[in-house]
Design an enzyme around this catalytic site. Structure first.
Site, PDB file in Angstrom:
ATOM      1  CE  LYS A 142      -3.977   1.961   2.341  1.00  0.00           C
ATOM      2  NZ  LYS A 142      -3.456   3.318   2.483  1.00  0.00           N
ATOM      3  CE  LYS A 339      -3.214   2.560   7.072  1.00  0.00           C
ATOM      4  NZ  LYS A 339      -4.267   3.514   6.994  1.00  0.00           N
ATOM      5  CB  CYS A 436      25.375  31.739  24.945  1.00  0.00           C
ATOM      6  SG  CYS A 436      24.642  32.456  23.470  1.00  0.00           S
ATOM      7  CB  CYS A 456      26.581  30.020  21.383  1.00  0.00           C
ATOM      8  SG  CYS A 456      25.179  29.064  21.965  1.00  0.00           S
TER       9      CYS A 456
HETATM   10  S1  IVH Z   1      -6.727  -0.414  -4.522  1.00  0.00           S
HETATM   11  C1  IVH Z   1     -11.159  -0.143  -5.234  1.00  0.00           C
HETATM   12  N1  IVH Z   1      -4.138  -0.770  -4.320  1.00  0.00           N
HETATM   13  O1  IVH Z   1      -4.888   3.354  -0.572  1.00  0.00           O
HETATM   14  C2  IVH Z   1      -9.680  -0.270  -5.035  1.00  0.00           C
HETATM   15  N2  IVH Z   1      -5.061   1.173  -3.334  1.00  0.00           N
HETATM   16  O2  IVH Z   1      -6.639   3.656   1.760  1.00  0.00           O
HETATM   17  C3  IVH Z   1      -9.127   0.826  -4.273  1.00  0.00           C
HETATM   18  N3  IVH Z   1      -3.422   2.641  -2.285  1.00  0.00           N
HETATM   19  O3  IVH Z   1      -7.384   5.316  -2.068  1.00  0.00           O
HETATM   20  C4  IVH Z   1      -7.687   0.984  -4.200  1.00  0.00           C
HETATM   21  N4  IVH Z   1      -1.634   1.447  -2.762  1.00  0.00           N
HETATM   22  O4  IVH Z   1      -4.951   5.640  -2.845  1.00  0.00           O
HETATM   23  C5  IVH Z   1      -5.180   0.021  -4.017  1.00  0.00           C
HETATM   24  N5  IVH Z   1      -1.851  -1.203  -4.248  1.00  0.00           N
HETATM   25  C6  IVH Z   1      -2.891  -0.424  -3.961  1.00  0.00           C
HETATM   26  C7  IVH Z   1      -2.724   0.795  -3.255  1.00  0.00           C
HETATM   27  C8  IVH Z   1      -3.857   1.556  -2.952  1.00  0.00           C
HETATM   28  C9  IVH Z   1      -2.095   2.565  -2.197  1.00  0.00           C
HETATM   29  C10 IVH Z   1      -4.209   3.764  -1.726  1.00  0.00           C
HETATM   30  C11 IVH Z   1      -5.262   4.306  -2.647  1.00  0.00           C
HETATM   31  C12 IVH Z   1      -6.558   4.216  -1.873  1.00  0.00           C
HETATM   32  C13 IVH Z   1      -6.050   4.155  -0.465  1.00  0.00           C
HETATM   33  C14 IVH Z   1      -7.066   3.522   0.454  1.00  0.00           C
END
Ligand code: IVH
Length: 713
Positions: A142, A339, A436, A456
């Site tokens: 992500k 996450k 200082c 200083c």
């Molecule tokens: S898929 C319907 N793939 O994460 C599918 N999103 O928190 C939606 N993001 O808005 C997204 N890497 O901006 C997808 N490999 C990835 C991603 C990704 C980053 C972001 C994206 C999305 C956000 C959601």
């Protein structure tokens, strides 16, 4: 590969010869334009997507210039998808809101593996599957950037939108076009009528740091993190500014009719085929266990990535299953973001203190109730500068959000004002240095306040910490605590004092036995052997980081030589900017610094290149290393070939056409169109006398210069 390069070079040469003939008819011109566009597009793709170089920069520039000129002279063959059209001519006045072709959904978040498991069970239930029936997933990183959508019509990029609220976004096509990892034309023989692509625009850490350093120098407000920097840059009205920031793009999904793609895995492969950069770490997972392994592997490996990732995205691979699952109001049911533990946490401000650093700059710091952030306990966070404090409106007692920006120093991101207690303590911005008591100054072009007292203790401490640091003199055992002790007991008042430390006095310091004192003095002694680059870097001259120090010591083989360098001659070194050049000149003008250099010499430091010593004939041999010159007009004293030879002797080269990569234009009498071309690109112009002066300053031994002494004056 080599064969490809050879055939490419062959084609290039033919193209250039045809152009030189000047006898091209319209059809030839069009063919040449198409050929050049294709070659340049291939070179861009290789460089920005495949991370390979199939063409030398100078060849690229030459071809680019040819194409640009041909397109200018033949506007009937212009094409908005040509490589020359990546940067818009005029800044936009505003961005228009446009409805997305396909709604951009966000993702549901899972914060632990149990929540991931629960998501899987929900999917199975929805699909009417038994708990033992497996589903195939694609796991992706992500990327922490800014989502955008792209539309390609018949293979050509026609539109780029920000995510906005998912239904409507802002039209940022002009900015999107500056991103080289986004193809202007798809690499497909039969592209679909309409292809919609989604993906993430992001800024690598090094580029984020570079932009913030630049902003700091200009006294502008810094971006809080790479994500904000990417989003902020995308919404810049001037695409020229955007093109100067190295934004990148990873594509992760596509939508088109009749493509016959059945799953996410194949869609990622297809995106790569189209010419997009796809994050290479996606994995096909036959079970949730494999997804879990992927998540765990990247938990620690992510710190080695040059960009920020805040989790993984798990997608059900099969499109038909995705279709059955569909969407909730906000999320697809077939995907989830898992996450990594928050790198943003909240805590309470206990105090706000003001630290004076090595350069005298005073940085406000928040002292906080200790909190676990990204795996470490954090007690302090930077507030950057006074302006940032007033933007945040922070008070002692406030609850704040703290973040590790790109795994660097934690910073306060925002104040949770709704949680503000009734009794809060305000604080004063100091007028005097907290170490200082010297009055603080703020320069008109800076947002920082500074202590300018040379003695200083805080500045001295910063100077010594830097001197002892790994890349500088690498003095093992000389840490902050010892430095504090040495300063507070008056044993050390400058860098040079370190080399006259008395063993008895050091060993009698608090918590310092004989053995430690002996070791410390030994490692200080050993530091005398360090290289000229390490010493120069260690001096902590403003704007002289390690790489700049390296450039300087490559070009100036001794401190004696460097101390005499003029601003102009420093500026001729590729990679040395205005600020660094000025800073060097200013530093050597200060009497105290001259004394320090003498002391270091007396101590036994070798402030010169140990290999070449002070052999004047070797000085600045590389003054023009990798620099390109263009000469226009006739010179008074030098013949063109003589000038060329001189430049060559110093590592540079003379080329015929001006490009943005040209370093200097030497302007003689009756200059041609190259002068105005250079002016458009802001290339530095030198007249003959200025050129000869640079050569003279570099001490190069060449009859041509010495013969021309009179002319230089
Ligand atoms: S898929 C319907 N793939 O994460 C599918 N999103 O928190 C939606 N993001 O808005 C997204 N890497 O901006 C997808 N490999 C990835 C991603 C990704 C980053 C972001 C994206 C999305 C956000 C959601």
């Amino acid at each position: 590969m080599l064969r490809y390069v050879e055939s490419y070079l062959f084609n290039t040469v033919t193209t250039v010869t045809t152009l030189k003939d000047g006898k091209m008819n319209n059809s030839n011109i069009q063919k040449t334009i198409i050929k050049l566009r294709k070659q340049l597009q291939q070179a861009n793709y290789a460089y920005h997507v495949l991370n390979e170089s199939i063409m030398e920069d100078s060849v690229y520039d030459q071809l680019y210039r040819k194409l640009y000129t041909l397109e200018q002279e033949n506007p009937n063959f212009s094409n908005s998808n040509s490589v020359t059209q990546r940067v818009g001519e005029k800044p936009a006045l505003h961005f228009t809101s446009v409805k997305h072709n396909i709604t951009l959904y966000s993702l549901e978040n899972a914060f632990n593996l149990d929540e991931l498991e629960a998501w899987k069970s929900r999917c199975q239930k929805y699909l009417g599957l038994q708990t033992n029936e497996s589903i195939e997933y694609v796991a992706e990183l992500k990327i922490d950037g800014s989502a955008i959508s792209l539309t390609y019509k018949n293979g050509l990029l026609v539109r780029g939108l920000t995510r906005g609220d998912g239904v409507t976004g802002e039209d940022i096509t002009q900015n999107i076009r500056t991103i080289f990892s986004i193809p202007l034309r798809l690499n497909l023989d039969n592209p679909p009528d309409i292809l919609n692509i989604n993906g993430e625009v992001f800024l690598p850490f090094d580029e984020f740091t570079r932009i913030n350093e630049q902003k700091k120098k200009e006294g502008k407000i810094l971006f809080a993190n790479p994500r904000n920097a990417a989003a902020g840059t995308l919404r810049q009205l001037d695409s020229k500014i955007v093109s100067k920031r190295r934004l990148q793009f990873f594509a992760y999904s596509l939508y088109a009719d009749n493509l016959n793609i059945e799953n996410q895995w194949n869609s990622l492969k297809f995106l790569q085929k189209c010419g997009f950069l796809v994050n290479p770490y996606y994995r096909l997972c036959k079970s949730l266990e494999t997804v879990t392994n992927y998540f765990n592997e990247w938990k620690s490996a992510k710190k080695h990535l040059p960009y920020m990732t805040d989790g993984i995205v798990v997608k059900i691979n099969s499109y038909s299953l995705q279709h059955k699952l569909g969407f909730t109001q906000r999320f697809p049911r077939w995907a989830i973001a898992l996450k990594y533990p928050a790198e943003e946490v909240s805590t309470i401000i206990i105090d706000i203190i003001f630290n004076t650093g090595r350069t005298g700059a005073v940085t406000p710091m928040a002292v906080m109730k200790p909190v676990l952030l990204g795996g470490t306990v954090v007690r302090k966070a930077t507030l950057h500068n006074i302006e940032r404090i007033s933007q945040l409106g922070i008070c002692i007692g406030d609850t704040v959000v703290v973040r590790k920006a790109g795994e660097i120093i934690p910073e306060v991101v925002r104040v949770l004002k709704t949680l503000r207690p009734f009794k809060i303590k305000t604080f004063q911005i100091p007028e005097r240095c907290t170490r200082c008591n010297h009055i603080l100054t703020s320069l008109s072009n800076e947002v920082v306040i500074r202590c300018i007292n040379n003695s200083c203790p805080a500045i001295l401490k910063g100077t010594l910490v830097h001197w002892a640091s790994r890349d500088a003199l690498d003095i093992c055992g000389l840490g902050e605590k010892i430095i504090d002790l040495l300063i507070s007991t008056n044993l050390v008042n400058s860098i040079s004092d370190l080399y006259y430390l008395d063993f008895q006095k050091v060993s009698s310091l608090e918590r310092m036995g004989k053995k430690s004192a002996e070791n410390l003095i030994k490692s200080i002694e050993r530091s005398k052997d360090k290289s000229w680059t390490q010493i120069l870097y260690g001096l902590g001259i403003h704007h002289i980081g390690y790489t700049t120090a390296m450039l300087l010591t490559e070009n100036f083989s001794s401190v004696k030589h460097l101390s005499k360098a003029s601003h102009d001659s420093l500026m001729t070194i590729k990679g040395i900017g205005k600020e660094a050049a000025q800073s060097i000149v200013d530093w050597f003008l200060i009497e105290e610094n001259g004394k320090l250099i003498n002391k270091l010499n007396n101590i036994g430091f070798v402030l010169e290149d140990k290999k070449s010593g002070l052999d004047e004939s070797k000085l600045s041999k590389h003054q023009f290393l990798n620099m390109t010159f263009v000469i226009t007009g006739s010179l008074n004293t030098l013949k063109r070939n003589e000038a060329k030879d001189l430049i060559k002797e110093l590592g540079g080269k003379v080329v015929n056409s001006v490009t943005k990569k040209t370093n200097y234009i030497i302007v003689g009498n009756n200059p041609g169109s190259k002068l105005s071309e250079g002016a458009k690109l802001n290339i530095i112009q030198l007249n003959e006398a200025e050129f000869l002066k640079i050569l003279k300053d570099t001490n190069i031994k060449n009859d041509k210069i010495h013969k021309n002494q009179e002319y230089i004056k």
